[in-house]
Design an enzyme around this catalytic site. Sequence first.
Site: not given
Ligand code: G3P
Length: 218
Positions: A83
Amino acid sequence: MKFFVDTAEISEIRELAATGLVDGVTTNPSLIAKSGRKFLDVVAEICSVVPGPVSAEVVSNDFETMLKEGKKLAAIAKNIAVKVPLTVDGLKTCKALADAGTMVNVTLCFSPAQAILAAKAGAAFVSPFVGRLDDVGTDGMQLIADICQIYAQYPTFRTEVLVASVRGPMHIVEAAKLGAHVATMPPSVLKQLFGHPLTDKGLAQFNADWKKTGQSLL
Ligand code: G3P
């Protein structure tokens, strides 16, 4: 539509993988920190539990170091998707790793223009963050619609739209209507997808009626 779980908690991954509905896992530095475990150990363990793509994120910001980190992560297992952030150096890293045959997930995508760049850089996945856009008063799902529409114009783009920063079941349903290839979600959201009060009510009725028959199936 493929389902990835967005967590570095191995017990949750094992529990959900047992349903047969988990196609991959995504992690990020915040999720690794939350797990309290060593990054390389936890990623290797996840790769041994889930055969599908497991995203592991580089932690530097310059091309040379990101490339070294990416190669180190890719060496952990065949199903690693490295990533990288959607920056100039991140996309340079994406191109170099993709050219060498490594799956790359370009993360922190917040615009259709960025998604075009990720596809041109050979990303296996682009991760638009719908929840974080919703959080700032923008329509996150419109970004998914825009990216799906753009990618459909170019059959040479091999990049899959990986809907990230999912907050609830309706994000999954809306993304599926738009034809997004993948959604990554917290374990709590995947569990929510199963539930409906009418399913519970109907099952209770069937169980009660079956009991009345006095029969046994096995
Ligand atoms: O892993 C990336 C993403 O899914 C993060 O989500 O909830 O931290 O905005 P969030």
